[in-house]
Motif scaffolding. Structure first.
Motif, PDB file in Angstrom:
ATOM      1  N   SER A  42      16.452  10.844 -67.654  1.00  0.00           N
ATOM      2  CA  SER A  42      16.756  11.913 -68.602  1.00  0.00           C
ATOM      3  C   SER A  42      16.994  11.347 -69.993  1.00  0.00           C
ATOM      4  CB  SER A  42      17.990  12.705 -68.141  1.00  0.00           C
ATOM      5  OG  SER A  42      19.138  11.868 -68.125  1.00  0.00           O
ATOM      6  N   LEU A  43      17.118  12.294 -70.938  1.00  0.00           N
ATOM      7  CA  LEU A  43      17.370  11.962 -72.333  1.00  0.00           C
ATOM      8  C   LEU A  43      18.392  12.963 -72.855  1.00  0.00           C
ATOM      9  CD1 LEU A  43      16.164   9.895 -74.406  1.00  0.00           C
ATOM     10  CD2 LEU A  43      14.733  11.760 -75.235  1.00  0.00           C
ATOM     11  N   VAL A  81      21.639  18.353 -76.479  1.00  0.00           N
ATOM     12  CA  VAL A  81      20.438  18.442 -75.638  1.00  0.00           C
ATOM     13  C   VAL A  81      20.564  17.454 -74.496  1.00  0.00           C
ATOM     14  CG1 VAL A  81      18.852  19.279 -77.409  1.00  0.00           C
ATOM     15  CG2 VAL A  81      19.230  16.834 -77.174  1.00  0.00           C
ATOM     16  N   ASN A  82      20.060  17.867 -73.366  1.00  0.00           N
ATOM     17  CA  ASN A  82      20.044  17.029 -72.174  1.00  0.00           C
ATOM     18  C   ASN A  82      18.931  17.549 -71.268  1.00  0.00           C
ATOM     19  OD1 ASN A  82      20.534  15.280 -70.101  1.00  0.00           O
ATOM     20  ND2 ASN A  82      22.580  16.054 -69.602  1.00  0.00           N
ATOM     21  N   LEU A  97      13.218  13.562 -68.194  1.00  0.00           N
ATOM     22  CA  LEU A  97      11.977  13.010 -68.741  1.00  0.00           C
ATOM     23  C   LEU A  97      10.746  13.662 -68.129  1.00  0.00           C
ATOM     24  CD1 LEU A  97      12.806   9.177 -68.820  1.00  0.00           C
ATOM     25  CD2 LEU A  97      12.908  10.801 -70.700  1.00  0.00           C
ATOM     26  N   SER A  98      10.891  14.154 -66.907  1.00  0.00           N
ATOM     27  CA  SER A  98       9.748  14.794 -66.250  1.00  0.00           C
ATOM     28  C   SER A  98       9.337  16.092 -66.917  1.00  0.00           C
ATOM     29  CB  SER A  98      10.073  15.050 -64.776  1.00  0.00           C
ATOM     30  OG  SER A  98      11.249  15.842 -64.656  1.00  0.00           O
ATOM     31  N   SER A  99      10.244  16.698 -67.721  1.00  0.00           N
ATOM     32  CA  SER A  99       9.898  17.948 -68.407  1.00  0.00           C
ATOM     33  C   SER A  99       9.176  17.716 -69.729  1.00  0.00           C
ATOM     34  CB  SER A  99      11.169  18.766 -68.666  1.00  0.00           C
ATOM     35  OG  SER A  99      12.015  18.094 -69.595  1.00  0.00           O
ATOM     36  N   GLU A 117       8.874  19.795 -74.834  1.00  0.00           N
ATOM     37  CA  GLU A 117       9.089  20.036 -73.412  1.00  0.00           C
ATOM     38  C   GLU A 117       8.078  21.046 -72.878  1.00  0.00           C
ATOM     39  OE1 GLU A 117      13.229  19.947 -71.749  1.00  0.00           O
ATOM     40  OE2 GLU A 117      13.697  20.558 -73.798  1.00  0.00           O
ATOM     41  N   LYS A 118       8.132  21.256 -71.548  1.00  0.00           N
ATOM     42  CA  LYS A 118       7.193  22.166 -70.908  1.00  0.00           C
ATOM     43  C   LYS A 118       7.393  23.615 -71.347  1.00  0.00           C
ATOM     44  CE  LYS A 118       6.612  19.345 -66.770  1.00  0.00           C
ATOM     45  NZ  LYS A 118       6.816  19.231 -65.296  1.00  0.00           N
ATOM     46  N   ASP A 119       8.637  23.977 -71.670  1.00  0.00           N
ATOM     47  CA  ASP A 119       8.907  25.343 -72.136  1.00  0.00           C
ATOM     48  C   ASP A 119       8.698  25.469 -73.641  1.00  0.00           C
ATOM     49  OD1 ASP A 119      10.966  23.774 -72.913  1.00  0.00           O
ATOM     50  OD2 ASP A 119      12.567  24.974 -72.024  1.00  0.00           O
TER      51      ASP A 119
END
Length: 420
Positions: A33-34, A46-47, A50-52, A72-74
């Motif tokens: 994560s980041l 923000v949190n 990484l997969s997103s 991100e994906k969204d």
């Protein structure tokens, strides 16, 4: 070892789009994560995993300079600027962990989506890791045996050379009228090519194999300049290559003076010199936890775990040792349970409904795979035991040969002193 360990933290600023302002804080990266935390309120703005992430870019405009944008994906876009020590360093490390996570999940995601993780698959994964570690150990042990054989051959050649020296000293000690002196002087010229050939063969003998090779982010001297590359662990040294597979530096095993483990994902390697600067490299990799146990085995007296890594090492040794112990017993117990899980006639009378709906903890396929891994582990353990016994005998022979050689050299030195 938990994968949610902080890999690195960088001071930076995050852009709040609603408030149209930059907020100072720290950007923290873990292997999964980041997140960004403000300096004043210690609030996590923000949190996200990484997969997103679908895109990481370096961007700049008239109002924003030297920034990193993460999409991100969204379709949420995050802006990070004022990155220290530099934007390129932060971008390279984040991109490395993001790509390695995507590569590791490409095959695992399909498998996990098709079938949920069961006890059998979990045990199979643990046993496969154990098998890999034992194979790495056997490879290093095999190379150690080659080195002992090379030492034995060198001692044999040394004894033959001492025999030549004995004949030469005998000639020098003999009177000048001794009729066989010309034959003794020809012996060194005849034996010298054989020695050279043996030396050449010993140098060419046992070209070391590759234990493990991982991608890494490499920095030298300063952390403000990094480049992608690879770290290759050999049974007799370490190699650092750039992204084009060109060799940057090779550390022979005896040339490595110290290895410092800063975190489970970051190490530094140094070779000291007198009168000129040391050669030091700092490496960060998502695959570093796989390399550290191998380095700890090969460079046990030269590796040093710093404060952040020392705590993780202590938590890794005790629970994992107990975990490894429990894996063997759990594997045998669960396999026995899986093989004897068919209901008996007496128990069917008491609880027919429960026995009809009960399922084995380990499927037949998983039990077969576990049996194969256990057979391989048994074969590896037997081979390692045989190799260790052979090396013990070789060490005894080397010790005896060294004692004989030492006595012979002392005797020859006394004879030379009498001649002089």
């Amino acid at each position: 070892m938990s994968r949610d360990i902080c890999v690195h933290t960088w001071p930076c600023s995050y852009y709040l789009e609603l408030e149209k302002q930059w907020v100072p804080g720290k950007l923290s990266l873990t292997s999964l994560s980041l997140k960004f935390m403000t300096d004043k309120t210690r609030e996590i703005l923000v949190n996200f995993p990484l997969s997103s992430i679908i895109e990481i870019k370096k961007e700049a405009s008239y109002f924003i300079f030297s920034s990193i944008t993460i999409l991100e994906k969204d379709h949420n876009k995050h802006w990070f600027s004022s990155l220290q020590p530099s934007r390129n360093v932060v971008f390279s490390i984040i991109e490395h962990f993001w790509r390695e996570l995507l590569l590791s999940q490409s095959g695992a995601a399909v498998e996990e989506s098709s079938s949920p993780m069961t006890k059998g698959k979990e045990l199979t994964g643990l046993m496969a890791c154990t098998q890999k570690r034992l194979e790495d150990t056997a490879r290093v042990l095999h190379h150690q045996g080659k080195q002992l054989d090379s030492i034995s051959r060198g001692l044999d050649k040394m004894e033959s050379d001492l025999d030549v020296a004995d004949r030469l000293l005998t000639e020098l000690e003999s009177p000048s009228w001794w009729p066989f002196s010309f034959k003794l002087w020809k012996i060194p010229s005849e034996t010298k090519p054989k020695w050279d050939a043996s030396m050449a063969s010993s140098k060419a003998f046992g070209k070391e194999g590759i234990v493990i090779k991982i991608p890494a982010v490499i920095s030298q001297k300063t952390e403000s300049h990094v480049k992608p590359g690879r770290l290759t662990v050999l049974v007799s040294g370490l190699e650092i290559q750039n992204s084009d597979s060109l060799l940057m530096h090779r550390f022979e095993r005896e040339e490595v003076d110290d290895i410092k483990v800063h975190t489970p994902y970051e190490i530094s390697i140094r070779q000291r010199f007198i009168g000129k600067p040391d050669i030091a490299y700092r490496l960060i990799s998502a695959k570093m936890p796989e390399v550290i146990p191998i380095l700890e085995m090969q460079f046990s007296k030269k590796i040093e775990f710093l404060e952040d890594a020392l705590m993780l090492r202590s938590t890794r040794t005790s629970p994992l040792a107990e975990k490894g112990y429990s894996v063997w017993h759990a594997a045998s117990g669960l396999m026995d349970h899986a093989m004897h899980c068919e209901p008996s006639s007496g128990s069917q009378e008491g609880r027919p409904l429960q026995l009809q709906t009960s399922e084995p903890l380990i499927s037949e396929g998983d039990s077969q795979e576990l049996r194969q891994i256990l057979r391989k582990l048994k074969d590896l353990a037997l081979d390692a035991e045989t190799e260790l016994e052979r090396q013990d005998e070789a060490l005894d022979g080397i010790t005896a040969a060294v004692d004989r050689t030492t006595l012979t050299i002392d005797k020859h030195n006394r004879r030379v002193k009498k001649l002089t």
